[in-house]
Scaffold this active site. Sequence first.
Site, short mmCIF file in Angstrom:
data_model
loop_
_atom_site.label_atom_id
_atom_site.label_comp_id
_atom_site.label_asym_id
_atom_site.label_seq_id
_atom_site.Cartn_x
_atom_site.Cartn_y
_atom_site.Cartn_z
N GLU A 136 0.81 -1.23 0.00
CA GLU A 136 0.00 0.00 0.00
C GLU A 136 0.84 1.28 0.00
O GLU A 136 0.53 2.23 -0.71
CB GLU A 136 -0.98 0.00 1.18
CG GLU A 136 -2.14 -0.98 1.05
CD GLU A 136 -1.76 -2.39 1.48
OE1 GLU A 136 -0.63 -2.60 1.97
OE2 GLU A 136 -2.60 -3.30 1.31
N HIS B 229 -11.95 -5.12 8.46
CA HIS B 229 -12.52 -4.99 7.12
C HIS B 229 -13.88 -4.30 7.14
O HIS B 229 -14.68 -4.48 6.25
CB HIS B 229 -12.67 -6.36 6.45
CG HIS B 229 -11.37 -6.98 6.03
ND1 HIS B 229 -10.50 -7.54 6.92
CD2 HIS B 229 -10.79 -7.12 4.81
CE1 HIS B 229 -9.44 -8.01 6.27
NE2 HIS B 229 -9.58 -7.77 4.99
#
Lengths: 322, 326
Positions: free
Chosen positions: A58, A127
């Site tokens: 990322e 999540h």
Amino acid sequence: MPVIGFIEAIRQAIGEEMERDPSVFIMGEDVKLGAFAATRGLFEKFGAARVRNTPISEAGIAGAGIGAAMAGMRPIVEIEFASFFYCCFDQVCNQAAKLRYMSGGQARLPLTFRCVYGAMGSAAAQHSEVIYPQFLAAPGLKIVVPSGAAEAKGLLKAAIRDDNPVLVFEHGRLGFTQGEVPDGEYIIPLGRGAVKRAGTDLTIIAIGAMVPKALTVAEEMAKDGVSVEVWDPQTLVPLDEEGMLASVAKTGRVVIADEGHLRGGAAGDLAAIIIDKGFDYLNAPIKRVTALDVPIPFSPPLENYVLPDEAKIKAAVQEILP
Amino acid sequence: MQATTLAKEQLFSMYRMMVTIRRFEEALRNLFFQGQIPGFVHLSIGEEAVPTGVCAALTDKDYITTTHRGHGHMLAKGGKPKLMMAEMFGRRTGYCKGKGGSMHIVSYDLGILGANGIVGGGIPIAVGAALASSFRGNDAVAVAFFGDGASNEGTFHESANLAGLWKLPVIFVCQNNGYAEFTPTSESTAVKDIAIRAQGYNMPGVIVDGNDVLAVYEVVKTAVARAKRGEGPTLIEAKTYRWEGHVVGEQAFVGEYRPAAEIEAAKQRCAIVLFAKKLLATGFIEQAELDRIAAEVQRKIDEAIAFAQSSPFPEPQEALDDVFAP
């Protein structure tokens, strides 16, 4: 107007902008296959260079997006799940958000970050997060939260064309919804909110996936003769303060519905603005309907207990009606 | 000497640059102690051969990202001492209108995509500039300057992997000055030579004497050629030494943490003296010419200081400008 899915609206926005402007490209983890299907088919159409599948990395890809934007491209960086932003916080908050400012206005960062946010059913804490409040505290980033297919398309196209870093938060649950999306070129300017349902007794300010829930509540309340207005900010930065305050002035009562946490959240931020600038319009305290201040749990009854829903919005509305 | 590929004028200009960096930073140190420079100042005195040698192998259209210790890289890439000095003073005439200061200078026109206050923060940004170059086919290369400390950051490893994977025209220049903040590299880094980390990312790793400006120039030139052939990145580890502390004024709070003999030995290998000796030995140049260059540099630095001192501060409300592009 054609009815299309939320994901299809995103796919159209990306595809149309890539066709229109050769400097637009998308990169991210599994964009080739399309982890959430939003990029599906784009690889076959535009090729491996412009639909750039990345390693799980990322910070690297966020930074590469920044450098590419500074050097003349218009990247779309997909961060998959919103919580993964924590892995590249420096690049987003220290670099993308500040480079224009620290360079005295020299840097231009036409850069879009996209991610899926929110609780989508027992995905548990890592999540399910609503992470835009963290970015509200980082001046220099624009923040977009679409509430349906039309908004997803119109706002994402505006984000891609904007010369600043824009973060687009797409709720996972909205991925299963459909909506009417105007044909052809359709852009919603950043910084403009929208009245999604007009009313006179109370305003529900609803963010992202809370908009359809607020509309359901408004329909139900209409049966009892209560006229609820639903106002969608569409972009949290820049915020359409004028539009928001106009709705508050009209109704005098406000419920703010957001899936983020109560403490330090977007709902609190909007409430503070209303108190600062629209206190005289208020006939009742502002109510915030948000997730409770715990990480989002896994087990369904726990998750349901923590998250805001129609019943909680309705209860808040009833609490402040005269 | 290795100077065969360089014309006399280029050698002069490299010498002038090294002296410029030295004098600029010496002036900064003095100005800081006089209370004229706000904030933090990180000096690279003793390391002048690295920015000079690297940037001599670049053109205006190439990109660099640099670090909190970036004055030398800025100057070597073409940064104007006046505009840099004005920025250090927080004046409106500075590169960033007084919003960036020493650690954050950007000059778009010169391909300087940012000095960076975050260790390792600029490395993926250079990779992105190289990615843009590969899209645009404009033949530009990007150099990421960073320190030995940053080679332990995740951004270095993620960036090296992306660049190796995509064969991007980027050059990773690790300026190993022996210390990461106050900690010696030997206590912070699992490998002795950072260059060997290149193996993990499918690129050449080269060690060069960071005090030999011509050696630095040659390895970068090779890396640039490789990048332009589409063969991908290179990791260059330039071994040098930081004469000064991590930050000016640190003695007041950390004392001295380095052996005096170590500092003295490094000073015996002064990059500027070594280069001057080489130039004199080849007969390219005479001492009088070197003295003339030094005097000319000093004049320019003095002018830069006068410019900064006489420049206005920004109006307070200018703090609200430049957050977003229109």
